[in-house]
Design a protein around this motif. Structure first.
Motif, PDB file in Angstrom:
ATOM      1  N   LYS A  26     -11.739 -37.373 -11.490  1.00  0.00           N
ATOM      2  CA  LYS A  26     -11.839 -36.061 -12.135  1.00  0.00           C
ATOM      3  C   LYS A  26     -11.890 -36.221 -13.649  1.00  0.00           C
ATOM      4  O   LYS A  26     -12.662 -35.528 -14.336  1.00  0.00           O
ATOM      5  N   LEU A  27     -11.099 -37.148 -14.178  1.00  0.00           N
ATOM      6  CA  LEU A  27     -11.115 -37.414 -15.613  1.00  0.00           C
ATOM      7  C   LEU A  27     -12.450 -38.015 -16.036  1.00  0.00           C
ATOM      8  O   LEU A  27     -13.018 -37.623 -17.068  1.00  0.00           O
ATOM      9  N   ALA A  28     -12.966 -38.953 -15.253  1.00  0.00           N
ATOM     10  CA  ALA A  28     -14.256 -39.575 -15.564  1.00  0.00           C
ATOM     11  C   ALA A  28     -15.360 -38.526 -15.642  1.00  0.00           C
ATOM     12  O   ALA A  28     -16.218 -38.564 -16.534  1.00  0.00           O
ATOM     13  N   GLU A  29     -15.308 -37.575 -14.726  1.00  0.00           N
ATOM     14  CA  GLU A  29     -16.311 -36.508 -14.726  1.00  0.00           C
ATOM     15  C   GLU A  29     -16.187 -35.654 -15.980  1.00  0.00           C
ATOM     16  O   GLU A  29     -17.199 -35.296 -16.605  1.00  0.00           O
ATOM     17  N   ALA A  30     -14.961 -35.341 -16.365  1.00  0.00           N
ATOM     18  CA  ALA A  30     -14.742 -34.536 -17.566  1.00  0.00           C
ATOM     19  C   ALA A  30     -15.218 -35.252 -18.822  1.00  0.00           C
ATOM     20  O   ALA A  30     -15.717 -34.622 -19.765  1.00  0.00           O
ATOM     21  N   LEU A  31     -15.069 -36.576 -18.837  1.00  0.00           N
ATOM     22  CA  LEU A  31     -15.470 -37.369 -20.001  1.00  0.00           C
ATOM     23  C   LEU A  31     -16.962 -37.673 -19.996  1.00  0.00           C
ATOM     24  O   LEU A  31     -17.520 -38.083 -21.024  1.00  0.00           O
ATOM     25  N   GLY A  32     -17.615 -37.526 -18.863  1.00  0.00           N
ATOM     26  CA  GLY A  32     -19.041 -37.792 -18.780  1.00  0.00           C
ATOM     27  C   GLY A  32     -19.403 -39.257 -18.872  1.00  0.00           C
ATOM     28  O   GLY A  32     -20.461 -39.612 -19.405  1.00  0.00           O
ATOM     29  N   VAL A  33     -18.549 -40.106 -18.345  1.00  0.00           N
ATOM     30  CA  VAL A  33     -18.765 -41.561 -18.409  1.00  0.00           C
ATOM     31  C   VAL A  33     -18.653 -42.150 -17.009  1.00  0.00           C
ATOM     32  O   VAL A  33     -17.737 -41.803 -16.254  1.00  0.00           O
ATOM     33  N   GLU A  34     -19.571 -43.037 -16.654  1.00  0.00           N
ATOM     34  CA  GLU A  34     -19.521 -43.726 -15.357  1.00  0.00           C
ATOM     35  C   GLU A  34     -18.705 -45.012 -15.516  1.00  0.00           C
ATOM     36  O   GLU A  34     -19.245 -46.100 -15.673  1.00  0.00           O
ATOM     37  N   PHE A  35     -17.409 -44.859 -15.475  1.00  0.00           N
ATOM     38  CA  PHE A  35     -16.506 -45.998 -15.626  1.00  0.00           C
ATOM     39  C   PHE A  35     -16.565 -46.908 -14.403  1.00  0.00           C
ATOM     40  O   PHE A  35     -16.797 -46.445 -13.271  1.00  0.00           O
ATOM     41  N   ILE A  36     -16.319 -48.194 -14.625  1.00  0.00           N
ATOM     42  CA  ILE A  36     -15.937 -49.060 -13.519  1.00  0.00           C
ATOM     43  C   ILE A  36     -14.558 -48.574 -13.073  1.00  0.00           C
ATOM     44  O   ILE A  36     -13.617 -48.543 -13.885  1.00  0.00           O
ATOM     45  N   PRO A  37     -14.393 -48.131 -11.830  1.00  0.00           N
ATOM     46  CA  PRO A  37     -13.145 -47.478 -11.427  1.00  0.00           C
ATOM     47  C   PRO A  37     -11.892 -48.283 -11.742  1.00  0.00           C
ATOM     48  O   PRO A  37     -10.878 -47.717 -12.185  1.00  0.00           O
ATOM     49  N   GLU A  38     -11.959 -49.601 -11.520  1.00  0.00           N
ATOM     50  CA  GLU A  38     -10.770 -50.430 -11.774  1.00  0.00           C
ATOM     51  C   GLU A  38     -10.388 -50.427 -13.255  1.00  0.00           C
ATOM     52  O   GLU A  38      -9.203 -50.475 -13.597  1.00  0.00           O
ATOM     53  N   LEU A  39     -11.391 -50.369 -14.115  1.00  0.00           N
ATOM     54  CA  LEU A  39     -11.102 -50.354 -15.548  1.00  0.00           C
ATOM     55  C   LEU A  39     -10.469 -49.030 -15.970  1.00  0.00           C
ATOM     56  O   LEU A  39      -9.546 -49.006 -16.788  1.00  0.00           O
ATOM     57  N   LEU A  40     -10.963 -47.943 -15.426  1.00  0.00           N
ATOM     58  CA  LEU A  40     -10.361 -46.657 -15.772  1.00  0.00           C
ATOM     59  C   LEU A  40      -8.931 -46.581 -15.255  1.00  0.00           C
ATOM     60  O   LEU A  40      -8.032 -46.099 -15.953  1.00  0.00           O
ATOM     61  N   GLN A  41      -8.686 -47.073 -14.052  1.00  0.00           N
ATOM     62  CA  GLN A  41      -7.324 -47.095 -13.528  1.00  0.00           C
ATOM     63  C   GLN A  41      -6.403 -47.915 -14.426  1.00  0.00           C
ATOM     64  O   GLN A  41      -5.271 -47.526 -14.703  1.00  0.00           O
TER      65      GLN A  41
END
Length: 245
Positions: free
Chosen positions: A17-32
């Motif tokens: 949900k945060l990634a969507e708000a930021l508009g960035v396609e993060f590598i999920p593990e990195l965002l976690q």
């Protein structure tokens, strides 16, 4: 890449949900990882955000410096430096974080949850830098730079905010002088072990013997706690809108 896996926690909002708000396609593990405080890391044996914070700090600094250089050819080096300092300060980054409800996404250890870690300026600011670092590693410098500019956009043209973010105590003193006077009185208390000390600053604004305003700030140093309390008081005195807590 350091493997990062956390156990789902009903108290923590999903990072997608945060990634969507930021508009960035993060590598999920990195965002976690960017959302994981050292207190959680210690309890659960996963990577925390400190290395990403180190990287994000540099990305943030360069992106803001380049933006200010291009946007303000009329400003001197000193003026550019003061604006840069304000935009990358812990106070400003914490305000940005609150605007994103970032505290809802953080993985914190038990001690930090108990002591209000989701709303501490120091933790919120560090997490913003870590997220910027994660964006850089996930998508490259252009995406990370664009993210930085989106995050600082609400703050970059507010001249009054620049002064308050750089030196909240002086800004508050000036605001009080313009509105009938007042003096600042701080009381600071600390809790927790020496390696994980948390300080709470209680600020009273007095006119004579009368207390006209009370605010508080929480941080990992006495100075930052006092600055957070002073900034809250400045917002109250000036009627300037605060970012959502």
């Amino acid at each position: 890449m350091v493997k990062h896996s956390v156990t789902p926690d009903p108290e923590v909002a999903p990072s997608a949900k945060l990634a969507e708000a930021l508009g960035v396609e993060f590598i999920p593990e990195l965002l976690q990882q960017a959302l994981t405080h050292s207190s959680y890391s210690y309890e659960h044996g996963v990577a925390d955000y400190e290395r990403l914070e180190f990287l994000g700090d540099s990305v943030l600094s360069l992106a803001v410096a380049a933006m200010l250089y291009r946007a303000h050819p009329e400003l001197s080096e000193g003026d550019l430096s003061r604006r840069h300092h304000a935009l990358v300060s812990a106070v400003s980054l914490a305000e940005i974080a609150r605007g994103l409800d970032l505290g809802d996404y953080l993985y914190l250890g038990k001690s930090e949850r108990i002591t209000g870690g989701r709303d501490k300026d120091s933790i919120l600011a560090d997490a913003v830098e870590a997220i910027i670092g994660a964006a850089y590693l996930s998508c490259g410098h252009e995406v990370a730079d664009a993210l930085v500019l989106r995050l600082v956009e609400p703050l970059k043209d507010d001249a009054n905010r620049f002064g308050a973010a750089i030196d909240p105590k002086t800004a508050l003193e000036e605001a009080l002088a313009e509105r009938g006077g007042g003096t600042q009185h701080f009381t600071v208390t600390g809790t927790g072990p020496d390696h994980n000390r948390v300080f709470t600053a209680q600020l009273e604004v007095r006119r004579g013997d009368t207390v006209v305003l009370r605010t508080s700030g929480v941080a990992t140093t006495k100075k930052q706690a006092e600055l957070a309390a002073a900034l809250d008081a400045w917002h109250e005195v000036t009627g300037t809108e605060r970012r959502k807590r």
